[in-house]
Scaffold this motif. Structure first.
Motif, short mmCIF file in Angstrom:
data_model
loop_
_atom_site.label_atom_id
_atom_site.label_comp_id
_atom_site.label_asym_id
_atom_site.label_seq_id
_atom_site.Cartn_x
_atom_site.Cartn_y
_atom_site.Cartn_z
N TYR A 1 0.81 -1.22 0.00
CA TYR A 1 0.00 0.00 0.00
C TYR A 1 0.84 1.26 0.00
CZ TYR A 1 -3.48 -3.44 0.36
OH TYR A 1 -4.24 -4.54 0.08
N LEU A 2 2.02 1.21 0.60
CA LEU A 2 2.92 2.36 0.53
C LEU A 2 3.43 2.56 -0.90
CD1 LEU A 2 4.90 2.01 3.87
CD2 LEU A 2 3.07 3.64 3.31
N PHE A 3 3.70 1.47 -1.60
CA PHE A 3 4.14 1.58 -2.99
C PHE A 3 3.02 2.13 -3.87
CE2 PHE A 3 7.80 0.06 -5.55
CZ PHE A 3 7.40 0.59 -6.76
N ILE A 4 1.80 1.66 -3.66
CA ILE A 4 0.67 2.19 -4.44
C ILE A 4 0.54 3.70 -4.19
CG2 ILE A 4 -1.86 2.18 -4.63
CD1 ILE A 4 -1.67 -0.90 -4.10
N ALA A 5 0.65 4.10 -2.94
CA ALA A 5 0.58 5.53 -2.62
C ALA A 5 1.70 6.29 -3.31
CB ALA A 5 0.66 5.73 -1.10
N GLY A 6 2.91 5.74 -3.23
CA GLY A 6 4.05 6.39 -3.88
C GLY A 6 3.84 6.56 -5.36
N ASN A 7 3.21 5.59 -6.00
CA ASN A 7 2.96 5.70 -7.43
C ASN A 7 2.03 6.86 -7.74
OD1 ASN A 7 2.86 4.89 -10.26
ND2 ASN A 7 0.76 4.38 -9.76
N PHE A 8 0.99 7.01 -6.96
CA PHE A 8 0.06 8.10 -7.23
C PHE A 8 0.66 9.46 -6.90
CE2 PHE A 8 -3.12 4.72 -7.32
CZ PHE A 8 -3.81 5.09 -8.47
N LEU A 9 1.59 9.49 -5.97
CA LEU A 9 2.22 10.76 -5.62
C LEU A 9 3.38 11.12 -6.55
CD1 LEU A 9 2.23 10.42 -1.74
CD2 LEU A 9 0.75 11.87 -3.14
N PHE A 10 4.14 10.11 -6.99
CA PHE A 10 5.39 10.38 -7.72
C PHE A 10 5.45 9.78 -9.12
CE2 PHE A 10 6.42 10.08 -3.11
CZ PHE A 10 6.64 11.42 -2.89
N LYS A 11 4.36 9.14 -9.58
CA LYS A 11 4.32 8.53 -10.92
C LYS A 11 5.53 7.61 -11.14
CE LYS A 11 0.64 10.85 -11.89
NZ LYS A 11 -0.52 10.30 -11.26
N LEU A 12 5.65 6.60 -10.30
CA LEU A 12 6.77 5.67 -10.33
C LEU A 12 6.69 4.71 -11.52
CD1 LEU A 12 6.67 4.75 -6.54
CD2 LEU A 12 8.14 6.45 -7.65
N ASP A 13 7.83 4.13 -11.86
CA ASP A 13 7.88 3.06 -12.86
C ASP A 13 7.35 1.80 -12.17
OD1 ASP A 13 8.52 0.99 -14.59
OD2 ASP A 13 10.58 1.67 -14.92
N LEU A 14 6.22 1.30 -12.61
CA LEU A 14 5.56 0.21 -11.91
C LEU A 14 6.14 -1.17 -12.21
CD1 LEU A 14 1.88 1.46 -11.99
CD2 LEU A 14 3.46 1.39 -10.05
N ARG A 15 7.13 -1.24 -13.07
CA ARG A 15 7.74 -2.56 -13.31
C ARG A 15 8.39 -3.09 -12.04
NH1 ARG A 15 11.28 -1.07 -18.39
NH2 ARG A 15 11.50 0.72 -17.04
N ASN A 16 8.99 -2.22 -11.26
CA ASN A 16 9.60 -2.65 -10.00
C ASN A 16 8.53 -3.16 -9.04
OD1 ASN A 16 11.71 -3.09 -8.18
ND2 ASN A 16 11.40 -1.10 -7.24
N PHE A 17 7.39 -2.49 -9.00
CA PHE A 17 6.28 -2.97 -8.17
C PHE A 17 5.78 -4.31 -8.67
CE2 PHE A 17 1.64 -2.89 -7.07
CZ PHE A 17 1.81 -3.13 -5.72
N GLY A 18 5.76 -4.51 -9.99
CA GLY A 18 5.38 -5.80 -10.56
C GLY A 18 6.32 -6.91 -10.10
N LEU A 19 7.62 -6.60 -10.01
CA LEU A 19 8.57 -7.58 -9.51
C LEU A 19 8.35 -7.86 -8.03
CD1 LEU A 19 11.78 -6.36 -11.35
CD2 LEU A 19 10.36 -8.36 -11.90
N TYR A 20 8.04 -6.83 -7.27
CA TYR A 20 7.69 -7.00 -5.86
C TYR A 20 6.48 -7.91 -5.73
CZ TYR A 20 6.00 -5.84 -1.19
OH TYR A 20 5.54 -5.91 0.10
N CYS A 21 5.48 -7.66 -6.57
CA CYS A 21 4.27 -8.49 -6.57
C CYS A 21 4.60 -9.95 -6.91
CB CYS A 21 3.24 -7.95 -7.55
SG CYS A 21 2.46 -6.41 -7.02
N ALA A 22 5.57 -10.16 -7.80
CA ALA A 22 5.98 -11.52 -8.14
C ALA A 22 6.55 -12.22 -6.91
CB ALA A 22 7.01 -11.51 -9.27
N GLY A 23 7.39 -11.54 -6.16
CA GLY A 23 7.94 -12.12 -4.94
C GLY A 23 6.86 -12.40 -3.90
N ALA A 24 5.94 -11.45 -3.76
CA ALA A 24 4.83 -11.64 -2.81
C ALA A 24 3.95 -12.80 -3.27
CB ALA A 24 4.02 -10.35 -2.68
N SER A 25 3.79 -12.96 -4.58
CA SER A 25 2.99 -14.07 -5.13
C SER A 25 3.60 -15.42 -4.77
CB SER A 25 2.91 -13.97 -6.66
OG SER A 25 2.23 -12.82 -7.05
N VAL A 26 4.92 -15.51 -4.87
CA VAL A 26 5.61 -16.76 -4.52
C VAL A 26 5.37 -17.07 -3.04
CG1 VAL A 26 7.87 -17.86 -4.26
CG2 VAL A 26 7.33 -16.57 -6.35
N PHE A 27 5.53 -16.06 -2.18
CA PHE A 27 5.28 -16.25 -0.75
C PHE A 27 3.84 -16.71 -0.51
CE2 PHE A 27 4.15 -14.72 3.51
CZ PHE A 27 5.16 -15.28 4.28
N ALA A 28 2.89 -16.07 -1.22
CA ALA A 28 1.47 -16.40 -1.03
C ALA A 28 1.18 -17.84 -1.46
CB ALA A 28 0.60 -15.42 -1.81
#
Length: 171
Positions: free
Chosen positions: A74-101
């Motif tokens: 949720y902090l990353f989502i907030a950061g994206n809306f505030l700073f228009k981040l490159d979401l590919r890094n968040f996608g990689l984070y989601c991949a790691g979280a997916s493996v854990f899940a």
């Protein structure tokens, strides 16, 4: 802590889904995500400190790690809306979280905790959706993701939170 965290996760997921559908202002979306992200991260860091001092077991640390996965999301989502981040890094984070899940879902089913197995499988879907959307530029996910967020918010977070907080579901 789980019931409290899931309550906020459910509310923010539902809110995010509806906000995406209605094209709400990004700063408004960010504000709620910052609050929820900090509540979850700070709560889990306090729990981590307590576990270190008192000698927490493996499950305690596992639960803290899981909580931090949600909070950072949720902090990353907030950061994206505030700073228009490159979401590919968040996608990689989601991949790691997916493996854990996936691992947690399998472990939960094997351990006889089918409700947690189902919840972890649902959370896998959510994080894996982020991986597909942000790393593979799947356009269909842009339309599907708000609905996934709303459904997950209701059934994989808000409902379990209410059951936990009312004492109707005991871990």
């Amino acid at each position: 802590m789980l019931g409290i965290s899931l309550l906020f996760v459910g509310i923010v997921l539902i809110s995010n889904g509806i906000s995406f559908l209605t094209k709400a202002d990004g700063k408004s979306i960010a504000f709620l995500n910052v609050i929820v992200g900090f509540i979850i991260v700070i709560g889990n860091l306090i729990t981590l400190g307590h576990a270190i001092v008192t000698g927490g077991d493996a499950m305690t640390y596992n639960n803290i790690a899981a909580g931090l996965l949600f909070g950072i999301t949720y902090l990353f989502i907030a950061g994206n809306f505030l700073f228009k981040l490159d979401l590919r890094n968040f996608g990689l984070y989601c991949a790691g979280a997916s493996v854990f899940a996936v691992i947690m879902s399998i472990v939960s089913f094997i351990g006889g905790s089918w409700p947690f197995g189902v919840l972890w499988a649902a959370w896998f879907v959510l994080w894996f959706s982020g991986t597909v959307q942000f790393n593979f530029k799947a356009k269909f996910m842009e339309k599907a993701f708000p609905y996934i967020a709303i459904i997950e918010g209701l059934f994989a977070a808000l409902l379990p939170a209410v059951l936990l907080l009312m004492g109707w579901w005991v871990l």
